[in-house]
Design a protein around this motif. Sequence first.
Motif, mmCIF file in Angstrom:
data_model
loop_
_atom_site.group_PDB
_atom_site.id
_atom_site.type_symbol
_atom_site.label_atom_id
_atom_site.label_comp_id
_atom_site.label_asym_id
_atom_site.label_seq_id
_atom_site.Cartn_x
_atom_site.Cartn_y
_atom_site.Cartn_z
ATOM 1 N N GLY A 169 0.794 -1.221 0.000
ATOM 2 C CA GLY A 169 0.000 0.000 0.000
ATOM 3 C C GLY A 169 0.825 1.268 0.000
ATOM 4 O O GLY A 169 0.297 2.347 -0.310
ATOM 5 N N ALA A 170 2.110 1.163 0.327
ATOM 6 C CA ALA A 170 2.957 2.362 0.323
ATOM 7 C C ALA A 170 3.097 2.895 -1.091
ATOM 8 O O ALA A 170 3.284 2.139 -2.044
ATOM 9 C CB ALA A 170 4.334 2.032 0.897
ATOM 10 N N GLU A 171 2.995 4.208 -1.235
ATOM 11 C CA GLU A 171 3.209 4.822 -2.550
ATOM 12 C C GLU A 171 4.686 4.788 -2.907
ATOM 13 O O GLU A 171 5.560 4.821 -2.023
ATOM 14 C CB GLU A 171 2.714 6.268 -2.546
ATOM 15 N N ILE A 172 4.964 4.682 -4.205
ATOM 16 C CA ILE A 172 6.334 4.713 -4.708
ATOM 17 C C ILE A 172 6.538 6.042 -5.426
ATOM 18 O O ILE A 172 5.714 6.429 -6.267
ATOM 19 C CB ILE A 172 6.605 3.544 -5.672
ATOM 20 N N ALA A 173 7.612 6.755 -5.075
ATOM 21 C CA ALA A 173 7.876 8.079 -5.643
ATOM 22 C C ALA A 173 9.223 8.108 -6.346
ATOM 23 O O ALA A 173 10.132 7.334 -6.015
ATOM 24 C CB ALA A 173 7.843 9.129 -4.543
ATOM 25 N N ASP A 174 9.347 9.011 -7.313
ATOM 26 C CA ASP A 174 10.630 9.213 -7.992
ATOM 27 C C ASP A 174 11.487 10.198 -7.197
ATOM 28 O O ASP A 174 11.103 10.636 -6.095
ATOM 29 C CB ASP A 174 10.415 9.669 -9.439
ATOM 30 N N ARG A 185 2.923 1.903 -6.652
ATOM 31 C CA ARG A 185 2.491 1.464 -5.326
ATOM 32 C C ARG A 185 3.072 0.093 -5.017
ATOM 33 O O ARG A 185 3.187 -0.763 -5.899
ATOM 34 C CB ARG A 185 0.960 1.402 -5.277
ATOM 35 N N VAL A 186 3.444 -0.108 -3.762
ATOM 36 C CA VAL A 186 3.927 -1.408 -3.291
ATOM 37 C C VAL A 186 2.733 -2.347 -3.130
ATOM 38 O O VAL A 186 1.712 -1.972 -2.553
ATOM 39 C CB VAL A 186 4.671 -1.256 -1.952
ATOM 40 N N THR A 187 2.864 -3.574 -3.635
ATOM 41 C CA THR A 187 1.774 -4.550 -3.533
ATOM 42 C C THR A 187 2.084 -5.691 -2.568
ATOM 43 O O THR A 187 1.171 -6.338 -2.069
ATOM 44 C CB THR A 187 1.441 -5.128 -4.921
ATOM 45 N N SER A 188 3.354 -5.970 -2.315
ATOM 46 C CA SER A 188 3.767 -6.963 -1.323
ATOM 47 C C SER A 188 5.084 -6.509 -0.727
ATOM 48 O O SER A 188 5.948 -5.997 -1.446
ATOM 49 C CB SER A 188 3.972 -8.358 -1.941
ATOM 50 N N GLY A 189 5.253 -6.711 0.572
ATOM 51 C CA GLY A 189 6.508 -6.325 1.201
ATOM 52 C C GLY A 189 6.715 -7.049 2.507
ATOM 53 O O GLY A 189 5.764 -7.430 3.188
ATOM 54 N N GLY A 190 7.971 -7.239 2.876
ATOM 55 C CA GLY A 190 8.307 -7.896 4.134
ATOM 56 C C GLY A 190 9.806 -8.092 4.211
ATOM 57 O O GLY A 190 10.572 -7.533 3.407
ATOM 58 N N PHE A 191 10.239 -8.895 5.176
ATOM 59 C CA PHE A 191 11.658 -9.214 5.297
ATOM 60 C C PHE A 191 11.907 -10.571 4.659
ATOM 61 O O PHE A 191 11.130 -11.512 4.865
ATOM 62 C CB PHE A 191 12.094 -9.235 6.762
ATOM 63 N N GLY A 235 6.035 -4.319 -6.481
ATOM 64 C CA GLY A 235 5.017 -3.314 -6.719
ATOM 65 C C GLY A 235 4.985 -2.940 -8.187
ATOM 66 O O GLY A 235 5.718 -3.511 -9.015
ATOM 67 N N TYR A 236 4.115 -1.976 -8.494
ATOM 68 C CA TYR A 236 3.976 -1.498 -9.869
ATOM 69 C C TYR A 236 4.500 -0.077 -9.956
ATOM 70 O O TYR A 236 4.216 0.761 -9.086
ATOM 71 C CB TYR A 236 2.511 -1.552 -10.316
ATOM 72 N N VAL A 237 5.268 0.175 -11.023
ATOM 73 C CA VAL A 237 5.761 1.523 -11.301
ATOM 74 C C VAL A 237 5.467 1.857 -12.755
ATOM 75 O O VAL A 237 5.291 0.955 -13.588
ATOM 76 C CB VAL A 237 7.274 1.654 -11.027
ATOM 77 N N ALA A 238 5.407 3.139 -13.047
ATOM 78 C CA ALA A 238 5.284 3.568 -14.437
ATOM 79 C C ALA A 238 6.417 2.948 -15.246
ATOM 80 O O ALA A 238 7.556 2.834 -14.758
ATOM 81 C CB ALA A 238 5.331 5.088 -14.514
ATOM 82 N N ALA A 239 6.111 2.520 -16.462
ATOM 83 C CA ALA A 239 7.055 1.720 -17.244
ATOM 84 C C ALA A 239 8.426 2.364 -17.388
ATOM 85 O O ALA A 239 9.442 1.674 -17.410
ATOM 86 C CB ALA A 239 6.457 1.434 -18.620
ATOM 87 N N ALA A 285 16.699 4.244 -8.826
ATOM 88 C CA ALA A 285 16.466 4.685 -7.454
ATOM 89 C C ALA A 285 15.059 5.255 -7.333
ATOM 90 O O ALA A 285 14.673 6.145 -8.086
ATOM 91 C CB ALA A 285 17.501 5.730 -7.046
ATOM 92 N N VAL A 286 14.294 4.729 -6.383
ATOM 93 C CA VAL A 286 12.951 5.214 -6.085
ATOM 94 C C VAL A 286 12.821 5.279 -4.567
ATOM 95 O O VAL A 286 13.766 4.990 -3.838
ATOM 96 C CB VAL A 286 11.862 4.299 -6.695
ATOM 97 N N ALA A 287 11.652 5.640 -4.100
ATOM 98 C CA ALA A 287 11.429 5.707 -2.656
ATOM 99 C C ALA A 287 10.019 5.256 -2.323
ATOM 100 O O ALA A 287 9.087 5.478 -3.103
ATOM 101 C CB ALA A 287 11.674 7.120 -2.135
ATOM 102 N N ALA A 288 9.872 4.632 -1.168
ATOM 103 C CA ALA A 288 8.553 4.275 -0.651
ATOM 104 C C ALA A 288 8.133 5.338 0.350
ATOM 105 O O ALA A 288 8.902 5.681 1.255
ATOM 106 C CB ALA A 288 8.592 2.913 0.021
ATOM 107 N N VAL A 289 6.945 5.880 0.175
ATOM 108 C CA VAL A 289 6.430 6.880 1.091
ATOM 109 C C VAL A 289 5.608 6.149 2.155
ATOM 110 O O VAL A 289 4.532 5.614 1.874
ATOM 111 C CB VAL A 289 5.576 7.931 0.362
ATOM 112 N N GLN A 290 6.151 6.102 3.374
ATOM 113 C CA GLN A 290 5.555 5.328 4.450
ATOM 114 C C GLN A 290 5.553 6.152 5.729
ATOM 115 O O GLN A 290 6.605 6.580 6.189
ATOM 116 C CB GLN A 290 6.362 4.026 4.633
#
Length: 376
Positions: A308-313, A321-327, A338-342, A350-355
């Motif tokens: 659910g975390a948004e992915i930003a440039d 957006r992140v669809t699965s995450g964990g350790f 997750g899915y990102v623009a192509a 390099a991207v970032a998760a907004v959490q």
Amino acid sequence: MDLSRRIGVNESADGVRTTPLNELHRRLGGRMVAFAGYDMPVQFEGIMAEHRHTREAAGLFDVSHMGQVSLSGPDADKALEALIPSNVQELKPGRQRYSMLLNDQGGIIDDFMVTRRGEDLLLVLNAACKEGDVAHMRERLPAGVRLETLDDRALLALQGPEAEAALQAIVPGVETLSFMQATGFMWEGVDLWISRSGYTGEDGFEISVPAGRVEELAERLLADERVNPIGLGARDSLRLEAGLCLYGHDIDETTSPVEAGLQWAMQKRRREQGGFPGADRILKELADGPARLRVGLKPEGRAPVREGAEIADADGNVIGRVTSGGFGPTAGHPVAMGYVAAGFARPGGAVAAVQRGRALPMTVTVLPFVTRNYKR
């Protein structure tokens, strides 16, 4: 024999369904949770330990909540092809294939496994989707095709590098199966249908067994010191490390097979001829590329990034957006998909998760995070 021992699914007073192994899970100390309408074990010893045991030895999973469906009748394979993007007509007896039910927009209604058994096709459906899948197929299959739900069968998954040795010890001959091959075996007078497949990234088997004998089989396997019971928690971390999609998270009815990176499940004839739901969209995405793509993501540091975390440039623009995450216990670091623009899907980007209002650096990476150890 008691009726509850013969049928594959029971229902408790509060409406939550149970598998035939529910009592065994509780005796083994399973921590039970509600999942897809079922009372299921999320862990026994602990998620980290169960994950590592599966990677190093063999883990036994109860997957009896999943749907087992038989399709038979004239041209059942051709009829199924009208609903999915994979080639079934050329599928040889004893061979298995991964595919997807599609809606008219090319979105994924469910992903599943299909095996040709000779007289019929065996489908294994996701637990949360199986009733809808059956209704969808019944509505669209021609009158001559028979759909039967195999409610009297349970399903086990035995996964890990010691799975072959553990299963061969009680079912001789399973060692002859290669990845995505299946056939029938007999054990203690019981008919088993065994495929060399699974959803952990490890070598292993899925075993369809009459519900009334599944507890006996499970206990026999667990008597082997190489085999431990494994819950849903480790099943999730194992499949995530292996880069495998979880329906309802990484794929859903808005996702096309091309966006999800699952076009490998569309064989050449289907790509060339189409003839499946949403073919216009999917074939266009194959030719021109989709607007977004599923990617692997490696967060910096030790903190996992959650679904659910948004992915930003780099400029803070939301690109996915992140669809699965964990350790990832085997990978040794946090893992995510997750899915990102192509345009941002290139590995190494390099991207970032907004959490929680913070931007956590991540690197786009190639999937899977660990090597898949299938027996080819």
